[in-house]
Design an enzyme around this catalytic site. Structure first.
Site, PDB file in Angstrom:
ATOM      1  CB  THR A 282      10.360   5.486   0.735  1.00  0.00           C
ATOM      2  OG1 THR A 282       9.200   4.801   1.199  1.00  0.00           O
ATOM      3  CG2 THR A 282      11.288   5.750   1.903  1.00  0.00           C
TER       4      THR A 282
ATOM      5  CB  CYS B  28      12.246   4.800   6.877  1.00  0.00           C
ATOM      6  SG  CYS B  28      12.538   4.581   5.126  1.00  0.00           S
TER       7      CYS B  28
ATOM      8  CE1 TYR C 272      11.272  -2.814   4.295  1.00  0.00           C
ATOM      9  CE2 TYR C 272       9.465  -2.879   5.866  1.00  0.00           C
ATOM     10  CZ  TYR C 272      10.086  -2.298   4.776  1.00  0.00           C
ATOM     11  OH  TYR C 272       9.513  -1.205   4.172  1.00  0.00           O
TER      12      TYR C 272
ATOM     13  CD  GLU D 129       8.156   1.491   6.004  1.00  0.00           C
ATOM     14  OE1 GLU D 129       8.623   1.391   4.872  1.00  0.00           O
ATOM     15  OE2 GLU D 129       8.521   0.767   6.952  1.00  0.00           O
TER      16      GLU D 129
ATOM     17  CB  CYS E 163      15.885  -0.976   8.436  1.00  0.00           C
ATOM     18  SG  CYS E 163      14.286  -1.391   7.741  1.00  0.00           S
TER      19      CYS E 163
ATOM     20  CB  CYS F 178      17.379   0.214   1.524  1.00  0.00           C
ATOM     21  SG  CYS F 178      17.351   0.994   3.112  1.00  0.00           S
TER      22      CYS F 178
ATOM     23  CD  GLU G 137       7.036   7.044   2.978  1.00  0.00           C
ATOM     24  OE1 GLU G 137       6.675   7.818   3.892  1.00  0.00           O
ATOM     25  OE2 GLU G 137       7.988   6.246   3.106  1.00  0.00           O
TER      26      GLU G 137
ATOM     27  CG  HIS H 137      12.608  -2.950  -0.145  1.00  0.00           C
ATOM     28  ND1 HIS H 137      13.689  -2.128   0.004  1.00  0.00           N
ATOM     29  CD2 HIS H 137      11.594  -2.326   0.482  1.00  0.00           C
ATOM     30  CE1 HIS H 137      13.341  -1.053   0.677  1.00  0.00           C
ATOM     31  NE2 HIS H 137      12.068  -1.144   0.981  1.00  0.00           N
TER      32      HIS H 137
HETATM   33 FE1  SF4 Z   1      13.297   2.431   4.887  1.00  0.00          FE
HETATM   34 FE2  SF4 Z   1      13.855  -0.010   5.893  1.00  0.00          FE
HETATM   35 FE3  SF4 Z   1      12.848   0.254   3.406  1.00  0.00          FE
HETATM   36 FE4  SF4 Z   1      15.387   1.038   3.973  1.00  0.00          FE
HETATM   37  S1  SF4 Z   1      14.552  -1.078   4.026  1.00  0.00           S
HETATM   38  S2  SF4 Z   1      13.885   2.138   2.739  1.00  0.00           S
HETATM   39  S3  SF4 Z   1      15.129   1.847   6.047  1.00  0.00           S
HETATM   40  S4  SF4 Z   1      11.832   0.798   5.362  1.00  0.00           S
HETATM   41 FE    FE Z   2      10.051   0.700   2.901  1.00  0.00          FE
END
Ligand code: SF4
Ligand code: FE
Length: 487
Positions: A189, A98, A295, A442, A298, A102, A256, A291
């Protein structure tokens, strides 16, 4: 725009209150427990300068017309939403973890849309304030933490009925020059290595929860802000700085922290919601959809690394040509691409909001994230299946290099002749790190737990039109009775 190194340098010499393992950490930047995930965040900065990636890593500001880091950009088209997913996939594959930035990006976009709607409906002036803050973020190329999750205490009670009212972040004082807030945000995060914290409400609020309906931005080292950094599986291995860490360069997940706000003063120009409880729900849903869009980007990139690690491990131990291994690798790749398809689709189906900014298709974004909560476990299961049990029982790198027992470790952990045993070790540690523990949790709970996605899918899935379609075909509703029956 800042480079990754300039970003890391910008984190030094702040007056941060950071605690970890019972100690005050004076300099998180040089601490081995923090450095890997700081380096992962730095990759979002370097991306803007990379010749192959600059179109994904940077964008033209809708405010100034200048080139800015894409992680500070307000999406201006469905194409921008698609580029976001492509950037996240590339970074997920590059870092294998991660990269954190973002969350603040999604907070900026969600607030851009929601403050505009709020001003239209309530005659407030939050949107121009947010735009001013955004200018500052773009100019300084800042990393922001999007802080949504409150501790929540008794989950069956709304904020105003909690035994301790601070279990949801709240306004404790309204002054001529600003507000004072108290409470906390959990699981944040990248908080310790963010320049700014953007707080938002955690859930829809009622009229009695007006004091908890608050959004603002504050520097991460502002007076009264304390960060308590969380533990992760095998985190003390990082202090050894050896290959036992697995992903020693970028870490397991984003790092975190619990952020405590102990009567923190926020000047009015940084307040983006103050009591407008009816806009707490829309802000949460807009942020969450943005958000959840991410996913399939990433995590597909992270899955790419797991597929690669499983394939290389199979080569190292002579199983690469077995048909069942090829079959499992194919399944893993198919699941990764399915996640990616979902993120691309919710982006390509994005539409313009009254503010001018583009918003994803929320039904598709939530469906994508729900798939992540299943597929990443399945991808991990198959990676562990291919790799074998030694990824959980391997002795440490110190044993491998030990003057007495090192020779035994080298001898008995050898795979295909000619492959250095160290290479097999490194790949096993990478897989262990990526497929066990925190990274999976996560994938389950990051961007909201599965039930949160199900609630939005049920609400937006238009069940009535589906029932109508079934009735029409079954010849039950009025419409179908008018239609000639073909036999
Ligand atoms: Fe982390 Fe993925 Fe969330 Fe971006 S979208 S903060 S890389 S978990
Ligand atoms: Fe996240």
């Amino acid at each position: 725009m800042k480079t990754g190194l300039q970003y890391i340098d910008s984190l030094r010499d702040r007056k941060m209150e950071v605690y970890y393992l019972g100690e005050r950490i004076e300099d998180p930047v040089e601490h081995l427990s923090f450095r890997p995930h700081i380096q992962a965040a730095a990759a979002t900065y370097d991306m803007a300068f990379h010749p192959d990636w600059e179109d994904l890593g940077s964008a033209v500001s809708c405010l100034t017309g200048e080139r800015i880091n894409r992680f500070t950009h307000i999406h201006q088209s469905a194409g921008d939403l698609v580029k976001k997913v492509k950037a996240l996939r590339a970074l997920g594959c590059y870092t294998g973890t991660c990269f954190q930035r973002c969350v603040g990006w999604d907070a900026l976009n969600a607030l851009y849309i929601t403050t505009y709607d709020m001003d239209q409906k309530k005659g407030t002036s939050y949107h121009p304030r947010l735009v001013e803050f955004l200018r500052y973020v773009q100019r300084e190329d800042l990393m922001c933490d999007g802080a949504m999750t409150d501790p929540k205490g008794d989950r069956s009670l709304p904020p105003h009925k909690q035994a301790d009212p601070d279990l949801y972040l709240r306004i404790v004082e309204r002054r001529a020059d600003g507000i004072v807030v108290r409470g906390a945000k959990a699981h944040q995060t990248g908080a310790v290595n963010s320049h700014e914290v953007i707080a938002m409400p955690t859930t829809a609020m009622g009229p009695n929860d007006a004091d908890w309906s608050v959004s603002f931005a504050i520097p991460a080292d502002a007076p009264g802000v304390t960060h308590i950094f969380g533990r992760q599986t095998n985190d003390t291995r990082r202090l050894e700085n050896t290959a036992d860490c697995g992903n020693y360069r970028f870490g397991i997940v984003g790092g975190e922290a619990l952020i405590v706000f102990d009567d923190v003063f926020i000047p009015w120009e940084r307040v983006f919601m103050c009591g407008e409880h009816e806009f707490a729900g829309p802000l949460v849903e807009t942020f969450a959809s943005f958000h959840r869009q991410n996913y399939g980007g990433c995590k597909a990139g992270v899955a790419d690394v797991m597929v690669g690690a499983a394939a290389v491990t199979a080569e190292y131990q002579g199983t690469a040509s077995a048909s069942h291994v090829r079959d499992k690798l194919t399944e893993m790749m198919q699941m990764a691409e399915t996640l990616y398809c979902g993120s691309i689709a919710c982006s390509a189906e994005g539409t313009q909001t009254p503010s001018g900014a583009y918003f994803v298709n929320p039904l598709l974004a939530n469906s994508t994230k729900l798939n992540v909560t299943r597929f990443m476990y399945e991808i991990s299961r198959l990676a562990q299946d291919i790799a074998g049990g030694f990824i959980a029982t391997l002795p440490s790198e110190k044993d491998l290099r030990h003057p007495t027992v090192g020779k035994y470790v080298k001898k008995y952990f050898a795979g295909v002749a000619g492959i250095p045993v160290e290479d097999r070790f490194r790949m096993a540690r990478l897989l262990e790190n990526m497929s066990c523990g925190a990274a999976m949790v996560e994938a389950m709970h990051g961007a909201g737990s599965p039930q949160a996605q199900k609630i939005m899918i049920y609400r937006q899935g238009n069940l009535e039109s589906k029932k109508k379609a079934a009735k029409r075909l079954a010849g039950i509703d009025d419409e179908s009775k008018d239609t000639p029956q073909v036999r």
